[in-house]
Write an enzyme that holds these catalytic residues in place. Structure first.
Site, PDB file in Angstrom:
ATOM      1  N   ARG A   1       7.371  12.391  -7.917  1.00 33.29           N
ATOM      2  CA  ARG A   1       7.131  11.612  -6.697  1.00 33.29           C
ATOM      3  C   ARG A   1       7.876  10.272  -6.772  1.00 33.29           C
ATOM      4  O   ARG A   1       8.473   9.826  -5.819  1.00 33.29           O
ATOM      5  CB  ARG A   1       5.634  11.310  -6.506  1.00 33.29           C
ATOM      6  CG  ARG A   1       4.696  12.502  -6.461  1.00 33.29           C
ATOM      7  CD  ARG A   1       4.616  13.121  -5.092  1.00 33.29           C
ATOM      8  NE  ARG A   1       5.775  13.918  -4.775  1.00 33.29           N
ATOM      9  CZ  ARG A   1       6.034  15.134  -5.291  1.00 33.29           C
ATOM     10  NH1 ARG A   1       5.220  15.690  -6.143  1.00 33.29           N
ATOM     11  NH2 ARG A   1       7.134  15.786  -4.950  1.00 33.29           N
TER      12      ARG A   1
ATOM     13  N   ASN B   1      -0.544   5.035   1.521  1.00 35.36           N
ATOM     14  CA  ASN B   1       0.637   5.572   0.841  1.00 35.36           C
ATOM     15  C   ASN B   1       0.845   4.897  -0.504  1.00 35.36           C
ATOM     16  O   ASN B   1       0.550   3.713  -0.688  1.00 35.36           O
ATOM     17  CB  ASN B   1       1.880   5.392   1.710  1.00 35.36           C
ATOM     18  CG  ASN B   1       1.808   6.256   2.956  1.00 35.36           C
ATOM     19  OD1 ASN B   1       0.979   7.159   3.020  1.00 35.36           O
ATOM     20  ND2 ASN B   1       2.652   5.981   3.921  1.00 35.36           N
TER      21      ASN B   1
ATOM     22  N   HIS C   1      -4.782   3.018  -2.089  1.00 35.49           N
ATOM     23  CA  HIS C   1      -4.791   4.179  -2.993  1.00 35.49           C
ATOM     24  C   HIS C   1      -3.832   4.007  -4.169  1.00 35.49           C
ATOM     25  O   HIS C   1      -3.439   4.996  -4.784  1.00 35.49           O
ATOM     26  CB  HIS C   1      -4.447   5.452  -2.221  1.00 35.49           C
ATOM     27  CG  HIS C   1      -5.521   5.880  -1.261  1.00 35.49           C
ATOM     28  ND1 HIS C   1      -5.340   6.806  -0.264  1.00 35.49           N
ATOM     29  CD2 HIS C   1      -6.831   5.490  -1.165  1.00 35.49           C
ATOM     30  CE1 HIS C   1      -6.468   6.977   0.418  1.00 35.49           C
ATOM     31  NE2 HIS C   1      -7.384   6.175  -0.104  1.00 35.49           N
TER      32      HIS C   1
ATOM     33  N   CYS D   1      -3.945   1.446 -17.616  1.00 38.33           N
ATOM     34  CA  CYS D   1      -4.549   1.944 -18.855  1.00 38.33           C
ATOM     35  C   CYS D   1      -6.013   2.263 -18.563  1.00 38.33           C
ATOM     36  O   CYS D   1      -6.766   1.381 -18.137  1.00 38.33           O
ATOM     37  CB  CYS D   1      -4.454   0.880 -19.950  1.00 38.33           C
ATOM     38  SG  CYS D   1      -5.381   1.362 -21.438  1.00 38.33           S
TER      39      CYS D   1
ATOM     40  N   SER E   1      -4.163  11.622   8.923  1.00 37.89           N
ATOM     41  CA  SER E   1      -4.861  12.783   9.475  1.00 37.89           C
ATOM     42  C   SER E   1      -6.359  12.549   9.677  1.00 37.89           C
ATOM     43  O   SER E   1      -7.040  13.393  10.238  1.00 37.89           O
ATOM     44  CB  SER E   1      -4.673  13.984   8.542  1.00 37.89           C
ATOM     45  OG  SER E   1      -5.192  13.670   7.269  1.00 37.89           O
TER      46      SER E   1
HETATM   47  P1  NAD Z   1      -1.968  13.614   5.565  1.00 37.78           P
HETATM   48  O1  NAD Z   1      -0.841  14.377   4.949  1.00 37.78           O
HETATM   49  O2  NAD Z   1      -3.338  14.138   5.462  1.00 37.78           O
HETATM   50  O3  NAD Z   1      -1.644  13.496   7.130  1.00 37.78           O
HETATM   51  C1  NAD Z   1      -0.394  13.119   7.629  1.00 37.78           C
HETATM   52  C2  NAD Z   1      -0.551  12.849   9.105  1.00 37.78           C
HETATM   53  O4  NAD Z   1       0.695  12.344   9.585  1.00 37.78           O
HETATM   54  C3  NAD Z   1      -0.884  14.086   9.957  1.00 37.78           C
HETATM   55  O5  NAD Z   1      -1.939  13.759  10.839  1.00 37.78           O
HETATM   56  C4  NAD Z   1       0.411  14.379  10.717  1.00 37.78           C
HETATM   57  O6  NAD Z   1       0.179  14.881  12.013  1.00 37.78           O
HETATM   58  C5  NAD Z   1       1.049  13.007  10.777  1.00 37.78           C
HETATM   59  N1  NAD Z   1       2.514  13.020  10.817  1.00 37.78           N
HETATM   60  C6  NAD Z   1       3.365  13.813  10.124  1.00 37.78           C
HETATM   61  N2  NAD Z   1       4.636  13.507  10.399  1.00 37.78           N
HETATM   62  C7  NAD Z   1       4.590  12.468  11.294  1.00 37.78           C
HETATM   63  C8  NAD Z   1       5.573  11.712  11.955  1.00 37.78           C
HETATM   64  N3  NAD Z   1       6.876  11.916  11.783  1.00 37.78           N
HETATM   65  N4  NAD Z   1       5.168  10.716  12.798  1.00 37.78           N
HETATM   66  C9  NAD Z   1       3.839  10.491  13.016  1.00 37.78           C
HETATM   67  N5  NAD Z   1       2.866  11.182  12.406  1.00 37.78           N
HETATM   68  C10 NAD Z   1       3.233  12.167  11.549  1.00 37.78           C
HETATM   69  O7  NAD Z   1      -1.863  12.138   5.019  1.00 37.78           O
HETATM   70  P2  NAD Z   1      -2.911  10.933   4.948  1.00 37.78           P
HETATM   71  O8  NAD Z   1      -3.767  10.900   6.159  1.00 37.78           O
HETATM   72  O9  NAD Z   1      -2.110   9.731   4.584  1.00 37.78           O
HETATM   73  O10 NAD Z   1      -3.925  11.251   3.740  1.00 37.78           O
HETATM   74  C11 NAD Z   1      -3.689  11.921   2.562  1.00 37.78           C
HETATM   75  C12 NAD Z   1      -3.377  11.170   1.308  1.00 37.78           C
HETATM   76  O11 NAD Z   1      -2.015  11.387   1.121  1.00 37.78           O
HETATM   77  C13 NAD Z   1      -3.483   9.687   1.199  1.00 37.78           C
HETATM   78  O12 NAD Z   1      -4.504   9.392   0.321  1.00 37.78           O
HETATM   79  C14 NAD Z   1      -2.154   9.211   0.540  1.00 37.78           C
HETATM   80  O13 NAD Z   1      -2.425   8.470  -0.635  1.00 37.78           O
HETATM   81  C15 NAD Z   1      -1.466  10.444   0.183  1.00 37.78           C
HETATM   82  N6  NAD Z   1      -0.012  10.596   0.323  1.00 37.78           N
HETATM   83  C16 NAD Z   1       0.854   9.547   0.279  1.00 37.78           C
HETATM   84  C17 NAD Z   1       2.215   9.762   0.451  1.00 37.78           C
HETATM   85  C18 NAD Z   1       3.158   8.593   0.401  1.00 37.78           C
HETATM   86  O14 NAD Z   1       2.905   7.639  -0.328  1.00 37.78           O
HETATM   87  N7  NAD Z   1       4.237   8.609   1.166  1.00 37.78           N
HETATM   88  C19 NAD Z   1       2.710  11.033   0.670  1.00 37.78           C
HETATM   89  C20 NAD Z   1       1.789  12.091   0.697  1.00 37.78           C
HETATM   90  C21 NAD Z   1       0.442  11.849   0.535  1.00 37.78           C
END
Ligand code: NAD
Length: 234
Positions: A60, A93, A110, A118, A178
């Site tokens: 990642r 994120n 998060h 640690c 989401s």
């Molecule tokens: P999630 O994956 O559950 O939901 C993503 C949401 O984004 C969905 O509702 C989807 O419809 C929407 N989406 C997707 N593409 C989009 C776009 N181009 N424009 C607008 N909306 C869009 O993610 P979440 O709600 O952040 O929760 C899950 C966990 O995922 C969090 O705890 C986070 O820490 C982690 N996460 C982080 C990253 C990162 O740091 N980039 C990546 C993946 C997951």
């Protein structure tokens, strides 16, 4: 009673980074299709197989290094520059794309891929590109290092600061999340209860869409710059 200074709290999720090329968690093609949540995002998974978990987060970290902020991240940075002191980003994120776009007030509830923790002495430091099971902590020397990521079952960071901001904000926006991960999914209710106008920007309906006053359905890269322009136009 006079309201406090206008303030905007923006909750962001994986969807805001999707157009930069970082996979989200739950959609088809998302990260969970190739890795189970229990394996790579719980303390129990780490205890069972730390090599696998480090390999997942090393990958990642490398993926994030290779991508750039998109127009949505940049629009939020411009909003903060135009309204100094009034914009707070609370992100779920673990990437650093908000910071790389120029945002200064960013809370990573998060954790962050760029940080190491640690689990013996709670020291934190800048994560190297590659972390391995058994790496010694630079402070206590124990082989107890882990990514500084809040896993499922752990308590998110900065909840007091977030609670204070939610209870004072006049606008709350949730972008690309989401609504399936708590407590972040409940922030809209908290902001709404104190009178904030609540806007959701997402590709689709979320689990908590019904709690928002307004929905902008579309890709963050287009919808967020348009919304930020609207805020600045008053
Ligand atoms: P999630 O994956 O559950 O939901 C993503 C949401 O984004 C969905 O509702 C989807 O419809 C929407 N989406 C997707 N593409 C989009 C776009 N181009 N424009 C607008 N909306 C869009 O993610 P979440 O709600 O952040 O929760 C899950 C966990 O995922 C969090 O705890 C986070 O820490 C982690 N996460 C982080 C990253 C990162 O740091 N980039 C990546 C993946 C997951």
């Amino acid at each position: 009673m006079a309201r406090p200074d206008p303030s905007i709290v923006i909750l962001t999720g994986a969807g805001i980074s999707a157009e930069s090329g970082i996979a989200t968690f739950r959609e088809s093609g998302g990260l969970w299709e190739s890795h189970s949540l229990e394996e790579v995002a719980t303390p129990q998974g780490f205890a069972r197989d730390p090599d696998l978990v480090h390999a997942f987060y090393n990958a990642r970290r490398a993926a994030v290094r290779g991508v750039s902020p998109n127009p949505a991240h940049r629009a939020l940075a411009r909003l903060e520059q135009a309204l100094p002191g009034q914009v707070l980003i609370v992100t779920q994120n673990v990437d650093d794309l908000h910071e790389r776009a120029g945002s200064k007030r960013v809370i990573h509830m998060h954790g962050e891929l760029s940080r190491a923790l640690c689990h013996a002495c709670q020291a934190r430091w800048a994560a190297p590109d590659l972390m391995h099971a058994g790496d010694p902590c630079p402070r206590c020397g124990k082989p107890a290092t882990r990514p500084d990521i809040v896993w499922f079952g752990e308590f998110p960071y900065y909840m007091d600061e977030i609670e204070t901001a939610l209870s004072a904000c006049t606008t709350f926006a949730a972008i690309g999340t989401s609504g399936q991960v708590w407590p972040a999914a409940g922030f809209v209710q908290r902001a709404r209860a104190t009178g904030a106008r609540c806007i959701e920007i997402n590709l689709d309906q979320s689990e908590v869409s019904g709690d928002f006053h307004e929905h902008l359905i579309g890709r963050a890269g287009e919808a967020v710059p348009a919304w930020a322009e609207r805020v600045l136009a008053g």
